[in-house]
Design a protein around this motif. Structure first.
Motif, short mmCIF file in Angstrom:
data_model
loop_
_atom_site.label_atom_id
_atom_site.label_comp_id
_atom_site.label_asym_id
_atom_site.label_seq_id
_atom_site.Cartn_x
_atom_site.Cartn_y
_atom_site.Cartn_z
N SER A 107 -18.24 -31.54 -11.72
CA SER A 107 -19.52 -30.97 -11.29
C SER A 107 -19.32 -29.79 -10.34
CB SER A 107 -20.38 -32.05 -10.62
OG SER A 107 -19.72 -32.58 -9.47
N THR A 108 -18.27 -29.87 -9.52
CA THR A 108 -17.98 -28.77 -8.59
C THR A 108 -17.70 -27.48 -9.34
OG1 THR A 108 -17.03 -30.30 -6.96
CG2 THR A 108 -16.42 -27.98 -6.77
N TYR A 109 -16.90 -27.56 -10.39
CA TYR A 109 -16.55 -26.35 -11.13
C TYR A 109 -17.65 -25.91 -12.10
CZ TYR A 109 -12.15 -25.59 -8.95
OH TYR A 109 -11.21 -25.29 -8.00
N ALA A 110 -18.47 -26.86 -12.53
CA ALA A 110 -19.63 -26.47 -13.34
C ALA A 110 -20.57 -25.63 -12.49
CB ALA A 110 -20.34 -27.72 -13.85
N ARG A 111 -20.76 -26.03 -11.23
CA ARG A 111 -21.62 -25.27 -10.33
C ARG A 111 -20.99 -23.93 -10.00
NH1 ARG A 111 -25.63 -24.95 -6.69
NH2 ARG A 111 -25.21 -24.36 -4.52
N PHE A 112 -19.68 -23.91 -9.73
CA PHE A 112 -19.01 -22.66 -9.40
C PHE A 112 -19.15 -21.66 -10.56
CE2 PHE A 112 -15.41 -19.77 -9.51
CZ PHE A 112 -15.37 -19.29 -8.20
N MET A 113 -18.93 -22.12 -11.77
CA MET A 113 -19.00 -21.22 -12.91
C MET A 113 -20.43 -20.73 -13.16
SD MET A 113 -16.01 -20.56 -13.99
CE MET A 113 -16.29 -19.87 -15.63
N SER A 114 -21.43 -21.58 -12.87
CA SER A 114 -22.81 -21.15 -13.08
C SER A 114 -23.22 -20.09 -12.07
CB SER A 114 -23.75 -22.36 -12.99
OG SER A 114 -23.82 -22.86 -11.66
N VAL A 115 -22.64 -20.14 -10.87
CA VAL A 115 -23.02 -19.19 -9.81
C VAL A 115 -22.06 -18.01 -9.74
CG1 VAL A 115 -23.34 -18.91 -7.30
CG2 VAL A 115 -24.13 -21.00 -8.44
N CYS A 116 -20.76 -18.26 -9.89
CA CYS A 116 -19.75 -17.21 -9.67
C CYS A 116 -18.97 -16.84 -10.93
CB CYS A 116 -18.74 -17.67 -8.61
SG CYS A 116 -19.46 -18.15 -7.03
N GLY A 117 -19.22 -17.52 -12.01
CA GLY A 117 -18.37 -17.36 -13.21
C GLY A 117 -18.40 -16.00 -13.85
N ARG A 118 -19.47 -15.22 -13.63
CA ARG A 118 -19.57 -13.91 -14.28
C ARG A 118 -19.22 -12.76 -13.34
NH1 ARG A 118 -25.46 -14.14 -16.59
NH2 ARG A 118 -25.72 -15.28 -14.63
N THR A 119 -18.75 -13.08 -12.13
CA THR A 119 -18.26 -12.02 -11.25
C THR A 119 -16.85 -11.64 -11.71
OG1 THR A 119 -17.58 -13.76 -9.70
CG2 THR A 119 -19.63 -12.62 -9.23
N ARG A 120 -16.43 -10.42 -11.35
CA ARG A 120 -15.21 -9.89 -11.95
C ARG A 120 -13.93 -10.54 -11.44
NH1 ARG A 120 -14.79 -5.78 -15.16
NH2 ARG A 120 -16.87 -4.99 -14.65
N HIS A 121 -13.85 -10.82 -10.15
CA HIS A 121 -12.57 -11.27 -9.61
C HIS A 121 -12.60 -12.59 -8.84
CE1 HIS A 121 -11.03 -7.48 -10.87
NE2 HIS A 121 -11.63 -6.78 -9.94
N LEU A 122 -13.77 -13.16 -8.55
CA LEU A 122 -13.83 -14.35 -7.71
C LEU A 122 -13.08 -15.53 -8.30
CD1 LEU A 122 -17.42 -14.54 -6.16
CD2 LEU A 122 -15.30 -13.70 -5.16
N LYS A 123 -13.11 -15.67 -9.61
CA LYS A 123 -12.41 -16.79 -10.25
C LYS A 123 -10.91 -16.70 -10.00
CE LYS A 123 -14.11 -15.84 -14.28
NZ LYS A 123 -14.34 -15.90 -15.74
N GLN A 124 -10.36 -15.49 -10.18
CA GLN A 124 -8.92 -15.33 -9.99
C GLN A 124 -8.54 -15.45 -8.51
OE1 GLN A 124 -6.85 -12.59 -12.46
NE2 GLN A 124 -5.42 -11.98 -10.86
N VAL A 125 -9.36 -14.92 -7.62
CA VAL A 125 -9.07 -15.03 -6.19
C VAL A 125 -9.04 -16.49 -5.77
CG1 VAL A 125 -9.99 -14.58 -3.88
CG2 VAL A 125 -9.94 -12.75 -5.57
N LEU A 126 -10.00 -17.29 -6.25
CA LEU A 126 -10.02 -18.72 -5.93
C LEU A 126 -8.75 -19.39 -6.42
CD1 LEU A 126 -11.42 -21.33 -4.98
CD2 LEU A 126 -12.48 -21.47 -7.25
N LEU A 127 -8.37 -19.14 -7.67
CA LEU A 127 -7.19 -19.78 -8.24
C LEU A 127 -5.92 -19.36 -7.50
CD1 LEU A 127 -5.98 -21.62 -10.37
CD2 LEU A 127 -5.93 -19.69 -11.96
N VAL A 128 -5.83 -18.09 -7.14
CA VAL A 128 -4.66 -17.59 -6.40
C VAL A 128 -4.54 -18.28 -5.04
CG1 VAL A 128 -3.75 -15.58 -5.17
CG2 VAL A 128 -4.43 -15.37 -7.55
N TYR A 129 -5.67 -18.44 -4.33
CA TYR A 129 -5.64 -19.12 -3.03
C TYR A 129 -5.17 -20.56 -3.17
CZ TYR A 129 -8.18 -15.31 -0.69
OH TYR A 129 -8.55 -14.11 -0.14
#
Length: 253
Positions: A107-129
């Motif tokens: 549910s945490t990642y479903a919410r993240f993708m619904s809010v931040c999933g279409r931004t250009r770099h936030l997904k990769q920045v999160l994974l890198v951290y």
């Protein structure tokens, strides 16, 4: 262009409309479609931090026990973010929530993708951290790697990209304390940029520019990265810069 076209066809009203539409298009090109609405930045910032601390707790518990090193890493992050006592309490609660073996992150990642999933770099920045946290002691426990692979999949990254990101983060960390002078440093520098010695100067420059662009403060803030985390992005950009400088020096570019 939007202003000129709007004014030409519809006068002053058209110019204002063109300005509005043009700004939306510019934001979409710079930040992705998810960053088009600047009014949602606060929501994206909140969801980003929530996802990160829950994931950090999940990673810390992945190998069966939360180590002192992992706790210290989380505390250092909170210090770098300059969290207020109230926000620190919230972050600790999220960390403990993620560390609970009964807690599922779907549910945490479903919410993240619904809010931040279409931004250009936030997904990769999160994974890198998160990779940086897992590799803080120089190695990744198999259970941690399995969880990171699952998170990468939920964020839309294939396994090849995931493995490349791990390799890049590990080698970028070698430049955290400055440019190393070991014989292996040049090999580390190529891996830090995700390239090899066989790549041309132009290919290396493109890879470098792409990485630096991903950590550009204005772009990340525009997408919804919390401003307090920009210092961490700047550290990563510095590591990339040092790696690129070493490659340039070796090639006399």
């Amino acid at each position: 262009m939007g202003v000129v076209a709007g004014f030409y066809f519809f006068g002053l009203f058209g110019a204002l409309l063109g300005l509005f539409i043009g700004s939306i298009i510019d934001r979409a090109r710079a930040y992705g479609t998810g960053g088009m609405n600047p009014l949602q930045n606060a929501l994206r910032q909140s969801v980003f931090l929530e996802t990160m601390f829950i994931s950090m707790g999940k990673l810390a518990k992945a190998d069966g026990q939360v180590s002192q090193g992992e706790i210290a890493h989380a505390e250092l992050l909170m210090q770098k973010l300059g969290m207020t006592p109230e926000h620190r309490v919230q972050a600790i609660a999220l960390f403990k929530q993620g560390a609970d073996p009964a807690f599922a992150i779907e549910s945490t990642y479903a919410r993240f993708m619904s809010v931040c999933g279409r931004t250009r770099h936030l997904k990769q920045v999160l994974l890198v951290y998160l990779i940086a946290m897992a590799t803080a002691d120089g190695d990744i426990h198999p259970a941690e790697e399995g969880l990171l692979a699952d998170i990468a999949r939920r964020l839309g990254f294939d396994q090849t990209t995931f493995r490349q990101l791990i390799d890049m983060v590990l080698n970028q960390a070698h430049f955290a304390a400055g440019q190393p002078s070991t014989e292996a440093a040049l090999d580390d520098a190529y891996k830090a940029l995700g390239v090899t010695k066989d790549n041309t100067d132009q290919e290396i420059k493109r890879a470098y520019r792409k990485l630096i662009s991903q950590y550009h403060p204005d772009k990340l803030i525009g997408q919804g990265l919390p401003e307090d985390m920009i210092a961490l992005a700047s550290e990563k950009a510095k590591e990339i810069q040092l790696a690129h400088d070493l490659i340039e020096k070796s090639r006399n570019i």
